[in-house]
Motif scaffolding. Structure first.
Motif, PDB file in Angstrom:
ATOM      1  N   ARG A 179       0.858  -1.183   0.000  1.00 22.48           N
ATOM      2  CA  ARG A 179       0.000   0.000   0.000  1.00 22.48           C
ATOM      3  C   ARG A 179       0.896   1.235   0.000  1.00 22.48           C
ATOM      4  O   ARG A 179       1.895   1.293   0.720  1.00 22.48           O
ATOM      5  CB  ARG A 179      -0.892   0.003   1.240  1.00 22.48           C
ATOM      6  CG  ARG A 179      -1.862  -1.163   1.307  1.00 22.48           C
ATOM      7  CD  ARG A 179      -3.045  -0.988   0.383  1.00 22.48           C
ATOM      8  NE  ARG A 179      -3.854   0.154   0.764  1.00 22.48           N
ATOM      9  CZ  ARG A 179      -4.898   0.596   0.046  1.00 22.48           C
ATOM     10  NH1 ARG A 179      -5.202  -0.002  -1.102  1.00 22.48           N
ATOM     11  NH2 ARG A 179      -5.610   1.612   0.445  1.00 22.48           N
ATOM     12  N   ILE A 180       0.578   2.205  -0.815  1.00 21.63           N
ATOM     13  CA  ILE A 180       1.396   3.415  -0.884  1.00 21.63           C
ATOM     14  C   ILE A 180       0.534   4.638  -0.613  1.00 21.63           C
ATOM     15  O   ILE A 180      -0.661   4.667  -0.925  1.00 21.63           O
ATOM     16  CB  ILE A 180       2.087   3.558  -2.260  1.00 21.63           C
ATOM     17  CG1 ILE A 180       1.061   3.550  -3.392  1.00 21.63           C
ATOM     18  CG2 ILE A 180       3.112   2.463  -2.461  1.00 21.63           C
ATOM     19  CD1 ILE A 180       1.664   3.811  -4.747  1.00 21.63           C
ATOM     20  N   ASN A 181       1.172   5.613   0.007  1.00 24.83           N
ATOM     21  CA  ASN A 181       0.507   6.865   0.315  1.00 24.83           C
ATOM     22  C   ASN A 181       0.756   7.863  -0.810  1.00 24.83           C
ATOM     23  O   ASN A 181       1.907   8.139  -1.159  1.00 24.83           O
ATOM     24  CB  ASN A 181       1.040   7.419   1.640  1.00 24.83           C
ATOM     25  CG  ASN A 181       0.418   8.753   2.012  1.00 24.83           C
ATOM     26  OD1 ASN A 181       0.843   9.791   1.524  1.00 24.83           O
ATOM     27  ND2 ASN A 181      -0.603   8.702   2.859  1.00 24.83           N
ATOM     28  N   LYS A 182      -0.311   8.379  -1.375  1.00 25.85           N
ATOM     29  CA  LYS A 182      -0.200   9.245  -2.546  1.00 25.85           C
ATOM     30  C   LYS A 182       0.669  10.463  -2.254  1.00 25.85           C
ATOM     31  O   LYS A 182       1.527  10.837  -3.070  1.00 25.85           O
ATOM     32  CB  LYS A 182      -1.600   9.668  -2.995  1.00 25.85           C
ATOM     33  CG  LYS A 182      -1.629  10.597  -4.184  1.00 25.85           C
ATOM     34  CD  LYS A 182      -3.070  10.907  -4.595  1.00 25.85           C
ATOM     35  CE  LYS A 182      -3.119  11.914  -5.738  1.00 25.85           C
ATOM     36  NZ  LYS A 182      -4.518  12.212  -6.138  1.00 25.85           N
ATOM     37  N   GLN A 183       0.472  11.092  -1.084  1.00 28.64           N
ATOM     38  CA  GLN A 183       1.247  12.289  -0.769  1.00 28.64           C
ATOM     39  C   GLN A 183       2.710  11.962  -0.571  1.00 28.64           C
ATOM     40  O   GLN A 183       3.606  12.707  -0.989  1.00 28.64           O
ATOM     41  CB  GLN A 183       0.686  12.959   0.494  1.00 28.64           C
ATOM     42  CG  GLN A 183       1.294  14.333   0.771  1.00 28.64           C
ATOM     43  CD  GLN A 183       1.080  15.311  -0.369  1.00 28.64           C
ATOM     44  OE1 GLN A 183      -0.030  15.463  -0.877  1.00 28.64           O
ATOM     45  NE2 GLN A 183       2.144  15.983  -0.798  1.00 28.64           N
ATOM     46  N   ILE A 222       9.479   4.805  -7.092  1.00 29.32           N
ATOM     47  CA  ILE A 222       8.937   4.724  -5.734  1.00 29.32           C
ATOM     48  C   ILE A 222       9.649   3.635  -4.943  1.00 29.32           C
ATOM     49  O   ILE A 222       9.872   3.756  -3.737  1.00 29.32           O
ATOM     50  CB  ILE A 222       7.412   4.473  -5.788  1.00 29.32           C
ATOM     51  CG1 ILE A 222       6.710   5.662  -6.454  1.00 29.32           C
ATOM     52  CG2 ILE A 222       6.841   4.252  -4.392  1.00 29.32           C
ATOM     53  CD1 ILE A 222       5.267   5.417  -6.786  1.00 29.32           C
ATOM     54  N   ALA A 223      10.007   2.540  -5.638  1.00 31.28           N
ATOM     55  CA  ALA A 223      10.673   1.427  -4.960  1.00 31.28           C
ATOM     56  C   ALA A 223      11.975   1.867  -4.304  1.00 31.28           C
ATOM     57  O   ALA A 223      12.420   1.269  -3.319  1.00 31.28           O
ATOM     58  CB  ALA A 223      10.932   0.298  -5.946  1.00 31.28           C
ATOM     59  N   LYS A 224      12.605   2.897  -4.840  1.00 34.61           N
ATOM     60  CA  LYS A 224      13.847   3.387  -4.247  1.00 34.61           C
ATOM     61  C   LYS A 224      13.624   3.875  -2.822  1.00 34.61           C
ATOM     62  O   LYS A 224      14.496   3.747  -1.956  1.00 34.61           O
ATOM     63  CB  LYS A 224      14.423   4.531  -5.089  1.00 34.61           C
ATOM     64  CG  LYS A 224      14.804   4.134  -6.507  1.00 34.61           C
ATOM     65  CD  LYS A 224      15.235   5.356  -7.290  1.00 34.61           C
ATOM     66  CE  LYS A 224      15.537   5.000  -8.742  1.00 34.61           C
ATOM     67  NZ  LYS A 224      15.901   6.185  -9.530  1.00 34.61           N
TER      68      LYS A 224
END
Length: 780
Positions: free
Chosen positions: A418-422, A459-461
């Motif tokens: 799950r990722i946070n958009k902000q 994003i994975a970084k």
């Protein structure tokens, strides 16, 4: 890529606060591998001295007697044979008991009747990092201007207080060859402040009279700037050492400033003597046009080789090599500096065909951004501030950077988190991205970011790929049962691997001229590409042989042994055919130690074709052809049939067809099969599903040298006992010199848990320990 800690620290002041282990972990997370780390040796009993007086040695023509002030009122008398000894110059003095890197210990001794109290040091006597030393410094001593007499901390004057990293970069990130882009990645990882330089207006002092033009199929951006009264002096040792520690050989003050710009942006500069140049055109060379390079070699160019011309004179083979006639010399007063963005496939093809492997060719062989061209021009004005410098004459095509619609749910499905958009937007902003609602705008130096999948990689970084668990893909059984070709494809690849045939993947587009080369199936129609911007990519190919022979041509240019290769791709005519093509030399070297080899002939490839037939649950018949064939020797060729239909050919390619690939002295066998009719008649007998491991396999390579070949056996026996090794394979052996041979082994780790970087590093340390105990010297 060679980069030094000092250069990174120049733009990221906090970089000095992290150690090498932290840097390696950061690089692993952002997709960069640290191949090796080098620190200059530390030599004791060194001091800064000043040469007060120089006279010739009375008993030796080539020796000098030097009086050297080494501080605290002490004058040492030192004998030196270097030809660049000068009075009033500061030098590095090795005092008594100093231990040099070659094992010599300095003693005060009598030399031809005169006492010598120390030694004046050359660069190569203090370090092994000498591959980038300037020509004038190879045989002379180090001469310093800005140094303090008596200072024993000599490392800071010649860059020995630096750390040098050898980095392996992602193939799609050519911009990372520029230190500014690398700093942006590092700063984002450590959450440091860093702003990529923005473009600004250049302030010129006069107007140039050079008209420029270019063909947009060959060049997307081109600039020229004239600089007057340039300097041919040598750079200071501080500047020279910075270049050397970053893999660049110093030349003179002017060239060194341009090299520094290349270090920052990855954009090489071309430099021409401004005499008699009034116009510059970027165009294609003519067939058989001759070019005299600044390396004193003559080249025969072909159509498609990009050249920069002034009238009928070739100024350079674009992005690769300048001309002898128009090169900058020691008498040059005014120069033209060119920054350009050439078509990378043309540069790559020319570099391979002409066997020219310059640093510029390597950088231009991959896509570049026009933004970096413009930034290089900004830096040019900064570096040459104070000299008369002209306005910039430039032409640019628009960079093809488009906004991306970010699909956050798709990104979550890729990452399994799950990722946070902000959080995503904040982190990507630190990498130079900008956002407008769900539209993402990549920074202008990032031409590699094109889709949400690329955004996921960025994003994975920040999530750290080490802690993201791999998830098994969802498999629809019915869909996979219907995907017969997937099953066959994997079986064919396994067969190729079992027979030590390596897979290659070559480019699918070609030009109309190459289309008919090796059209062995006599396909008549072809598919053109609409709105093509490069004539070399105008149509889809109808065979794989041409591009695969170019792979052999590249290996020949690098003096590599030819090995069997295969490719499975579509070829195109009135219908699309799935084609397998195999190329093999007639003799395959399988062991450099014992000089063992395998001979390949028509019968060997025929037997391989029979194994392919078994995969399709069919059999092949082989017919001699009565017709003359332009591609194969008639007596070494068979047509392959299945159920009465022609499906392929096997045979020995004619040397006349191999000449343009520099292979006319080699015997190359070819097996080419179209699978269209085989797929139609294929009957699937059995269906199996193999369990998919949740964890990715992890491989690591180690290269080493060894004097006692018998020790290899003991080393392997020791490594076999390590519980974390799943298996290993020998992947390379080559001779370094008459006394040393390098071997490379690839290890696969037992990935029974989600291995972290620290686990892998611990395993590698244990392997290296076993190697060293068995008399192996690990190469880093």
């Amino acid at each position: 890529m060679i980069v030094s800690k000092k250069l990174i620290n120049k733009f990221l002041p906090k970089f000095n606060q992290i150690n090498n282990e932290q840097f390696v972990e950061a690089c692993n997370t952002i997709g960069i591998e640290v191949e090796s780390i080098f620190n200059h040796p530390k030599t004791n009993n060194l001091v800064i001295g000043k040469i007060i007086k120089v006279v010739n040695h009375p008993n030796a023509d080539r020796l000098h007697l030097c009086e050297v002030d080494v501080g605290e009122g002490k004058i040492n008398h030192i004998i030196c044979g270097a030809n660049n000894v000068k009075e009033n110059k500061k030098v590095i003095v090795a005092l008594e008991n100093a231990q040099l890197i070659d094992g010599r210990k300095i003693e005060y001794k009598d030399i031809r009747g005169t006492k010598s109290e120390g030694m004046l040091c050359a660069y190569s006597e203090l370090t092994t990092w000498t591959q980038y030393i300037a020509d004038e410094d190879k045989n002379g001593i180090i001469l310093l201007d800005d140094a303090i007499i008596g200072d024993k901390d000599v490392c800071k004057y010649i860059g020995f207080d630096d750390t040098i990293y050898d980095l392996s970069l992602p193939s799609n990130r050519n911009d990372l060859n520029g230190v500014l882009s690398l700093c942006q990645e590092i700063s984002a990882y450590f959450k440091w402040d860093f702003k990529y330089p923005s473009l600004k207006e250049n302030k010129s002092t006069f107007t140039q009279d050079i008209n420029i033009s270019y063909n947009k199929n060959f060049c997307k951006g081109f600039t020229t700037t004239v600089i007057k009264d340039v300097n041919h002096n040598q750079s200071s040792w501080l500047n020279k050492s910075l270049l050397m520690n970053n893999g660049i050989k110093p030349i003179n003050t002017t060239i060194d400033k341009l090299s520094y710009i290349t270090l920052l942006t990855n954009i090489p500069a071309a430099v021409y003597d401004n005499k008699e140049i009034t116009n510059i055109e970027t165009t294609s060379a003519k067939d058989n046009e001759l070019f005299n390079g600044l390396n004193d070699k003559q080249y025969t160019l072909k159509n498609g080789d990009i050249v920069v011309k002034s009238g009928n004179d070739i100024l350079s083979v674009a992005g690769i090599l300048g001309s002898k006639k128009h090169m900058m010399s020691k008498t040059t007063k005014d120069i033209i500096v060119e920054f350009a963005n050439f078509n990378s496939p043309n540069i790559r093809n020319t570099s391979i065909a002409q066997n020219i492997t310059t640093d510029a060719a390597k950088r231009f062989s991959k896509q570049l951004s026009n933004y970096l061209i413009k930034l290089s021009v900004n830096l040019l004005f900064e570096q040459f501030q104070g000299l008369p410098i002209s306005n910039v004459s430039s032409k640019f095509e628009d960079d093809d950077v488009k906004p991306i619609d970010v699909d956050y749910s798709f990104i979550e499905s890729i990452l399994g988190e799950r990722i946070n958009k902000q959080m995503v937007q904040d982190n990507l902003t630190s990498l130079g991205f900008s956002f407008n609602d769900d539209k993402c705008f990549p920074p202008p130096n990032r031409l590699d970011v094109l889709s949400s999948q690329d955004i996921a990689e960025e994003i994975a970084k920040f999530l750290n790929i080490n802690v993201i668990m791999e998830q098994s893909p969802h498999i629809e059984l019915n869909n996979l049962q219907n995907n017969i070709w997937f099953d066959l494809h994997q079986n064919i690849k396994s067969l190729m691997n079992a027979n030590m045939i390596s897979e290659v993947i070559t480019y699918n587009l070609t030009n109309l001229n190459n289309l008919q080369k090796f059209n062995i199936f006599k396909l008549t129609n072809h598919i053109d590409i609409q709105n093509v911007n490069n004539s070399n990519h105008a149509t889809l190919r109808n065979n794989l042989i041409d591009r695969m022979l170019k792979v052999y041509q590249m290996n020949i240019s690098f003096k590599n042994d030819l090995q069997p290769i295969f490719e499975i791709q579509n070829i195109y005519a009135d219908v699309t055919y799935t084609n397998l093509t195999i190329l093999s030399p007639n003799i395959i070297n399988i062991d450099n130690l014992s000089k063992s080899n395998i001979k390949i002939n028509l019968n060997v490839l025929r037997a391989l074709a029979d194994q392919i037939a078994n995969i399709f649950n069919t059999s092949f018949t082989y017919l001699n052809t009565t017709q003359d064939n332009e591609y194969f020797y008639k007596t070494e060729m068979l047509a392959i049939h299945s159920q009465g239909q022609l499906v392929g050919y096997v045979g020995l390619l004619k040397s006349s067809q191999l000449r343009e690939y520099d292979l006319s002295n080699h015997s190359v066998y070819c097996l080419s099969i179209n699978f269209e009719s085989l797929l139609k008649t294929y009957k699937h007998q059995e269906f199996k599903i193999k369990h998919i491991n949740n964890l990715m396999p992890i491989f690591k390579d180690i290269s080493f040298t060894i004097n006692d070949k018998e020790s290899i056996r003991y080393m392997i026996e020791a490594i076999d006992k390590l519980p974390f090794i799943s298996n290993y394979q020998w992947i390379d052996t080559y001779k370094i010199d008459d006394n040393n041979t390098s071997y490379t082994i690839r290890f696969r780790f037992n990935n029974t848990k989600n291995l972290l970087t620290k686990d892998i590093n611990q395993y590698m340390s244990e392997i290296e320990k076993q190697m060293i105990e068995n008399h192996c010297s690990v190469r880093k």
